[in-house]
Design a protein around this motif. Sequence first.
Motif, PDB file in Angstrom:
ATOM      1  N   GLY A 261       0.807  -1.207   0.000  1.00 44.05           N
ATOM      2  CA  GLY A 261       0.000   0.000   0.000  1.00 44.05           C
ATOM      3  C   GLY A 261       0.843   1.260   0.000  1.00 44.05           C
ATOM      4  N   GLU A 262       1.955   1.227   0.722  1.00 47.09           N
ATOM      5  CA  GLU A 262       2.838   2.396   0.770  1.00 47.09           C
ATOM      6  C   GLU A 262       3.427   2.697  -0.599  1.00 47.09           C
ATOM      7  OE1 GLU A 262       3.889   1.212   5.371  1.00 47.09           O
ATOM      8  OE2 GLU A 262       5.259   0.683   3.729  1.00 47.09           O
ATOM      9  N   GLU A 263       3.764   1.658  -1.340  1.00 51.75           N
ATOM     10  CA  GLU A 263       4.310   1.859  -2.684  1.00 51.75           C
ATOM     11  C   GLU A 263       3.249   2.452  -3.620  1.00 51.75           C
ATOM     12  OE1 GLU A 263       5.711  -2.047  -3.581  1.00 51.75           O
ATOM     13  OE2 GLU A 263       7.604  -1.787  -2.486  1.00 51.75           O
ATOM     14  N   ILE A 264       1.999   2.029  -3.437  1.00 49.37           N
ATOM     15  CA  ILE A 264       0.909   2.596  -4.226  1.00 49.37           C
ATOM     16  C   ILE A 264       0.723   4.080  -3.895  1.00 49.37           C
ATOM     17  CG2 ILE A 264      -1.613   2.568  -4.537  1.00 49.37           C
ATOM     18  CD1 ILE A 264      -1.486  -0.483  -4.221  1.00 49.37           C
ATOM     19  N   LEU A 265       0.757   4.408  -2.615  1.00 54.94           N
ATOM     20  CA  LEU A 265       0.585   5.803  -2.201  1.00 54.94           C
ATOM     21  C   LEU A 265       1.729   6.677  -2.702  1.00 54.94           C
ATOM     22  CD1 LEU A 265      -0.690   5.326   1.467  1.00 54.94           C
ATOM     23  CD2 LEU A 265      -2.029   5.875  -0.579  1.00 54.94           C
ATOM     24  N   ALA A 266       2.937   6.133  -2.710  1.00 56.49           N
ATOM     25  CA  ALA A 266       4.079   6.892  -3.225  1.00 56.49           C
ATOM     26  C   ALA A 266       3.907   7.174  -4.714  1.00 56.49           C
ATOM     27  CB  ALA A 266       5.373   6.121  -2.971  1.00 56.49           C
ATOM     28  N   GLU A 267       3.355   6.227  -5.458  1.00 59.46           N
ATOM     29  CA  GLU A 267       3.090   6.439  -6.876  1.00 59.46           C
ATOM     30  C   GLU A 267       2.093   7.579  -7.087  1.00 59.46           C
ATOM     31  OE1 GLU A 267       3.876   4.995 -10.037  1.00 59.46           O
ATOM     32  OE2 GLU A 267       5.659   4.424  -8.892  1.00 59.46           O
ATOM     33  N   ILE A 268       1.093   7.626  -6.205  1.00 56.86           N
ATOM     34  CA  ILE A 268       0.058   8.656  -6.319  1.00 56.86           C
ATOM     35  C   ILE A 268       0.635  10.050  -6.098  1.00 56.86           C
ATOM     36  CG2 ILE A 268      -2.049   9.535  -5.241  1.00 56.86           C
ATOM     37  CD1 ILE A 268      -2.428   7.091  -7.071  1.00 56.86           C
ATOM     38  N   MET A 269       1.644  10.139  -5.232  1.00 56.02           N
ATOM     39  CA  MET A 269       2.249  11.438  -4.948  1.00 56.02           C
ATOM     40  C   MET A 269       2.867  12.061  -6.197  1.00 56.02           C
ATOM     41  SD  MET A 269       1.719  12.160  -1.765  1.00 56.02           S
ATOM     42  CE  MET A 269       2.924  13.393  -1.275  1.00 56.02           C
ATOM     43  N   LYS A 270       3.361  11.227  -7.095  1.00 49.35           N
ATOM     44  CA  LYS A 270       4.027  11.718  -8.304  1.00 49.35           C
ATOM     45  C   LYS A 270       3.085  12.550  -9.171  1.00 49.35           C
ATOM     46  CE  LYS A 270       7.300   7.853  -8.845  1.00 49.35           C
ATOM     47  NZ  LYS A 270       7.707   6.737  -9.724  1.00 49.35           N
ATOM     48  N   SER A 271       1.874  12.046  -9.324  1.00 51.65           N
ATOM     49  CA  SER A 271       0.942  12.685 -10.264  1.00 51.65           C
ATOM     50  C   SER A 271      -0.005  13.677  -9.594  1.00 51.65           C
ATOM     51  CB  SER A 271       0.118  11.607 -10.988  1.00 51.65           C
ATOM     52  OG  SER A 271      -0.500  10.738 -10.064  1.00 51.65           O
ATOM     53  N   ASN A 272       0.150  13.880  -8.281  1.00 49.16           N
ATOM     54  CA  ASN A 272      -0.711  14.816  -7.557  1.00 49.16           C
ATOM     55  C   ASN A 272       0.145  15.718  -6.677  1.00 49.16           C
ATOM     56  OD1 ASN A 272      -3.693  13.809  -8.071  1.00 49.16           O
ATOM     57  ND2 ASN A 272      -2.464  11.971  -7.708  1.00 49.16           N
ATOM     58  N   PRO A 273       0.785  16.711  -7.271  1.00 51.88           N
ATOM     59  CA  PRO A 273       1.753  17.537  -6.536  1.00 51.88           C
ATOM     60  C   PRO A 273       1.155  18.368  -5.409  1.00 51.88           C
ATOM     61  CG  PRO A 273       1.306  18.460  -8.707  1.00 51.88           C
ATOM     62  CD  PRO A 273       0.678  17.112  -8.690  1.00 51.88           C
ATOM     63  N   ASP A 274      -0.149  18.566  -5.404  1.00 49.63           N
ATOM     64  CA  ASP A 274      -0.772  19.360  -4.346  1.00 49.63           C
ATOM     65  C   ASP A 274      -1.282  18.497  -3.187  1.00 49.63           C
ATOM     66  OD1 ASP A 274      -0.364  21.741  -5.736  1.00 49.63           O
ATOM     67  OD2 ASP A 274      -2.220  21.478  -6.876  1.00 49.63           O
ATOM     68  N   LEU A 275      -1.227  17.196  -3.357  1.00 51.36           N
ATOM     69  CA  LEU A 275      -1.739  16.285  -2.333  1.00 51.36           C
ATOM     70  C   LEU A 275      -0.713  16.095  -1.216  1.00 51.36           C
ATOM     71  CD1 LEU A 275      -4.082  14.282  -1.597  1.00 51.36           C
ATOM     72  CD2 LEU A 275      -2.745  12.509  -2.777  1.00 51.36           C
ATOM     73  N   LYS A 276      -1.184  16.048   0.036  1.00 50.78           N
ATOM     74  CA  LYS A 276      -0.322  15.742   1.169  1.00 50.78           C
ATOM     75  C   LYS A 276      -0.791  14.446   1.822  1.00 50.78           C
ATOM     76  CE  LYS A 276       1.344  20.383   2.180  1.00 50.78           C
ATOM     77  NZ  LYS A 276       1.597  21.414   3.234  1.00 50.78           N
ATOM     78  N   MET A 277       0.120  13.818   2.556  1.00 56.24           N
ATOM     79  CA  MET A 277      -0.204  12.540   3.181  1.00 56.24           C
ATOM     80  C   MET A 277       0.344  12.457   4.598  1.00 56.24           C
ATOM     81  SD  MET A 277       0.275   9.591   0.261  1.00 56.24           S
ATOM     82  CE  MET A 277      -0.596   9.665  -1.306  1.00 56.24           C
ATOM     83  N   ILE A 278      -0.395  11.726   5.422  1.00 63.01           N
ATOM     84  CA  ILE A 278       0.086  11.300   6.734  1.00 63.01           C
ATOM     85  C   ILE A 278       0.078   9.779   6.700  1.00 63.01           C
ATOM     86  CG2 ILE A 278      -0.315  11.309   9.220  1.00 63.01           C
ATOM     87  CD1 ILE A 278      -1.904  13.914   8.822  1.00 63.01           C
ATOM     88  N   ILE A 279       1.240   9.173   6.849  1.00 63.05           N
ATOM     89  CA  ILE A 279       1.381   7.718   6.746  1.00 63.05           C
ATOM     90  C   ILE A 279       1.653   7.138   8.134  1.00 63.05           C
ATOM     91  CG2 ILE A 279       2.582   5.797   5.638  1.00 63.05           C
ATOM     92  CD1 ILE A 279       1.148   7.618   3.675  1.00 63.05           C
ATOM     93  N   ALA A 280       0.765   6.242   8.578  1.00 65.52           N
ATOM     94  CA  ALA A 280       0.939   5.566   9.873  1.00 65.52           C
ATOM     95  C   ALA A 280       1.181   4.083   9.607  1.00 65.52           C
ATOM     96  CB  ALA A 280      -0.296   5.760  10.739  1.00 65.52           C
ATOM     97  N   PRO A 281       2.461   3.672   9.488  1.00 65.36           N
ATOM     98  CA  PRO A 281       2.763   2.271   9.197  1.00 65.36           C
ATOM     99  C   PRO A 281       2.304   1.345  10.319  1.00 65.36           C
ATOM    100  CG  PRO A 281       4.677   3.673   8.789  1.00 65.36           C
ATOM    101  CD  PRO A 281       3.680   4.492   9.551  1.00 65.36           C
ATOM    102  N   HIS A 282       1.901   0.142   9.939  1.00 65.33           N
ATOM    103  CA  HIS A 282       1.515  -0.865  10.934  1.00 65.33           C
ATOM    104  C   HIS A 282       2.722  -1.267  11.779  1.00 65.33           C
ATOM    105  CE1 HIS A 282      -0.694  -4.219  12.660  1.00 65.33           C
ATOM    106  NE2 HIS A 282       0.316  -5.003  12.367  1.00 65.33           N
TER     107      HIS A 282
END
Length: 435
Positions: A261-282
């Motif tokens: 899932g983290e790799e998928i979210l990192a991919e999304i960051m590339k194409s959405n420069p205005d998006l921010k994320m808070i990642i809470a790993p298990h």
Amino acid sequence: MDTSDIWNPIHWWQSLLLRLMYLNFYNWAMHLFGASLGLVGKFNDKLKAGYEGRKNLFPRLEKALDGETKIIWFHAASLGEAEQAVPILEAVRKEYNQDKILLTFFSPSGMDHFKRKDLADFIFYLPFDTKSNAHKFLDIVKPELAFFVKYEIWPNFFREVKHRGIPLIIAPAVFLPEFFYFKNPHKKHFIPLLKGADQILVQDENSQKLLAEHGVNSKVCGDSRFDRVLQNAATPFEDKILQDLTQNATTLIGGSTWQKGEEILAEIMKSNPDLKMIIAPHNIKEENIKRVSDLFKPYGAFRYSQAEHQTTESRVCIIDNIGLLSRLYRYGDMAYIGGAFGKGIHNSLEAAAYGLPLFFGPNHQAFIEPQLMLKEGFATEIKGANDLRKALDPILGDESHLKNLQQQALTFVEKNSGSVDKVMKSIHKLLPPTC
């Protein structure tokens, strides 16, 4: 007993021992289990903790209770079940303020990590389910009411409770056809135990129908977790670190994430420069936090514990502690829930209670809530980055669409709340509160 985690060594032993019951070996096997736990515990920390925690249990229990005569007894398998019971415990604490509450656990996860110590006057391990232990335990406790959370069924304790005329409630319960309770040769032992309960309150109509097929009466009360997550979302909480990061930005929360899932979210960051994320790993072990931080490094990732490294260009915060996730959802606009590319999805209700549209992987079939969320339309199953991108595009491009999905999520949780009131009505019938 809790059959939900077959790989948990404690639950595996429980399952094995209960299956021996139809051979009339159950009581003998339970004695053997208790006696051998010290040896087995040398190879497993959880088993060792359970063994150590039960040493001299009865003298300690007797000393703690010290002749108390008005005790309501709750039993939960482990931490998850106890958390589910929190709003019920709170209601009982408020309405039965002349009584003391005893909370017992089978698993060390509950004993070691249950934080709401204020909701129980006494917290102990449940003794192993032998006839003599059930007899000794109830001689000391003499509960006015026994409340077993979810689907804990311990034959000797149930029989002794029934024999003594102690009111017994099982709630908020869920039962599935694959539970061995309902299969030969075990059902001839378990169905009478279920019939002996004074009240069984189930989470859904499927559980009620299944019990009815076996001649067991029950009522639908819903799931107290809905009450719990709404209560948590309404609790005031502020965090300047997360507030600074998410202010005036659309933010996606990654809850209990794993590598896929983290790799998928990192991919999304590339194409959405205005998006921010808070990642809470298990997994918050140092090596895993470093891996996640490196993955999101191109987007100015910083660790929550090292917030001094946050800059105006930072787009990702990596949560590297425990206990924050259920509260940080309030800083998000949507959420990805981890686990569903592996063994199974993590808690999705916590995020929905804040009115967040949800995304998760395909392994969620064993959980009721994700199925309902998908039908309601505010949750989306994804199989990869392309699926998530397609789901996000219309949301990020239309604020009104995002608001609509957020309202759907919140409405879903609110309309399924109210379980606690139904449970309390059953408790009142069996144990009228004193003025």
